[in-house]
Design an enzyme around this catalytic site. Structure first.
Site, PDB file in Angstrom:
ATOM      1  N   ARG A 229       4.411  26.317 -26.851  1.00  0.00           N
ATOM      2  CA  ARG A 229       3.500  26.010 -27.849  1.00  0.00           C
ATOM      3  C   ARG A 229       3.976  24.692 -28.693  1.00  0.00           C
ATOM      4  NH1 ARG A 229       5.584  31.537 -28.082  1.00  0.00           N
ATOM      5  NH2 ARG A 229       4.058  33.044 -27.593  1.00  0.00           N
TER       6      ARG A 229
ATOM      7  N   LYS B 133       7.779  32.538 -31.343  1.00  0.00           N
ATOM      8  CA  LYS B 133       7.196  33.218 -32.386  1.00  0.00           C
ATOM      9  C   LYS B 133       8.041  34.440 -32.972  1.00  0.00           C
ATOM     10  CE  LYS B 133       2.017  33.040 -31.537  1.00  0.00           C
ATOM     11  NZ  LYS B 133       0.966  33.646 -31.096  1.00  0.00           N
TER      12      LYS B 133
ATOM     13  N   HIS C  92      -2.402  23.206 -26.297  1.00  0.00           N
ATOM     14  CA  HIS C  92      -2.207  24.664 -25.730  1.00  0.00           C
ATOM     15  C   HIS C  92      -2.608  24.502 -24.121  1.00  0.00           C
ATOM     16  CE1 HIS C  92      -0.890  28.392 -27.396  1.00  0.00           C
ATOM     17  NE2 HIS C  92      -1.602  29.093 -26.477  1.00  0.00           N
TER      18      HIS C  92
ATOM     19  N   HIS D 201       5.514  35.637 -24.020  1.00  0.00           N
ATOM     20  CA  HIS D 201       4.735  36.681 -24.439  1.00  0.00           C
ATOM     21  C   HIS D 201       5.325  37.892 -24.522  1.00  0.00           C
ATOM     22  CE1 HIS D 201       1.140  34.462 -22.313  1.00  0.00           C
ATOM     23  NE2 HIS D 201       1.416  33.701 -23.536  1.00  0.00           N
TER      24      HIS D 201
END
Length: 299
Positions: free
Chosen positions: A149, A173, A245, A271
């Site tokens: 990212r 994240k 992206h 993910h």
């Protein structure tokens, strides 16, 4: 408003227990504020304990009438659900009225993907004679080699590159760490950039460990990477609408096309759910269908 005292506690929960970024926390709080705005618009100020699923369904109808896109509505519903889950966890409410709330159905748009010729064309469009040329080549190589990212890219540290093992440590994240393989080409361009270009940048205090720096010696911003990609697309004559992206999408798609295990791709992308990664299997099916159409004698 009677509900507002719970916002500061909800904010602390999102930050400390869920380890969300500042941007994500702000988005969740804005979603809850929209619920307060709805009640204000109809001259109601119910305690959170008295908000019902019927109230929430009327709220969804209200934001729909405002003209919000389905994707935006889905995000707001997600924020509201998180808020009531927090209230239930803290025993502020006894039942969660959002539990039966349905999220608007979204069509899954397949992302644009670059082929290797297009990626090479973008890299070739970089002016290596400019001071930032080698840095920009390293940026594109890392984006494609590791599927990062843009936030992960700009926060990449020298101390998190393990050249001998051909791995990098990425902070994703929710401040979750993951280990991602990095290719020889990306490592080579990083090394050239560090040894031949970055050494001439006046590095600001506290910025020494960031790999990618601007000319002022501080870490790159997200917008600067977006601008770089857009400029290179223009220079190379690429007609697709791309962003940083797009390299992540291309990384994942090319791995799946090459036969990579979906779980491995999920791990490399960071993910939390494999359903997010599964979108690339759809891309792969389109690729396989194209191969059959082109080469099968009976099509």
């Amino acid at each position: 408003m009677i509900n507002k005292p719970y916002l500061s506690s909800f904010k602390a929960y999102l930050k400390l227990e869920r380890s969300l970024s500042a941007n994500s926390i702000e988005a969740y709080l804005n979603d809850v504020q929209k619920l307060f705005q709805y009640f204000n618009s109809i001259d109601k100020d119910p305690p959170v304990q008295e908000i019902s699923v019927a109230d929430l369904k009327l709220f969804i109808s209200w934001i729909n009438e405002l003209g919000m896109l389905p994707a935006t509505q889905a995000r707001v519903v997600s924020g509201i659900k998180s808020f009531f889950s927090f209230l239930l966890l803290e025993q502020i409410i006894k039942e969660d009225p959002s539990a039966l709330l349905e999220t608007p159905r979204l069509s899954r748009k397949l992302p644009d993907v670059l082929n290797i010729e297009e990626i090479n064309g973008l890299i070739a469009a970089i002016d290596a004679s400019k001071p930032e040329g080698m840095r920009n080549k390293a940026i594109l190589e890392v984006l494609y080699s590791c599927g990062l990212r843009v936030t992960e890219l700009i926060n990449l540290r020298i101390s998190n590159v393990f050249e001998a093992a051909e791995f990098i440590k990425v902070i994703g994240k929710g401040n979750k760490e993951r280990i991602v393989p990095i290719g020889q080409s990306a490592l080579r361009y990083i090394k050239i950039y560090l040894e031949e270009s970055r050494v001439h940048v006046p590095i600001q205090k506290g910025q020494e460990d960031f790999i990618f720096l601007n000319r002022r010696g501080t870490a790159l911003s997200r917008i600067s990477v977006f601008t770089l990609i857009k400029d290179l697309a223009l220079k190379s004559g690429l007609k697709k609408s791309i962003s940083p992206h797009t390299f992540r999408h291309s990384f994942a798609t090319h791995l799946i096309e090459g036969g990579a295990d979906l779980r491995a791709v999920q791990e490399m992308l960071g993910h939390s759910s494999i359903t997010t990664t599964e979108i690339y299997t759809h891309l792969d099916r389109d690729y396989l269908k194209g191969i059959i159409t082109e080469f099968h004698p009976r099509t």
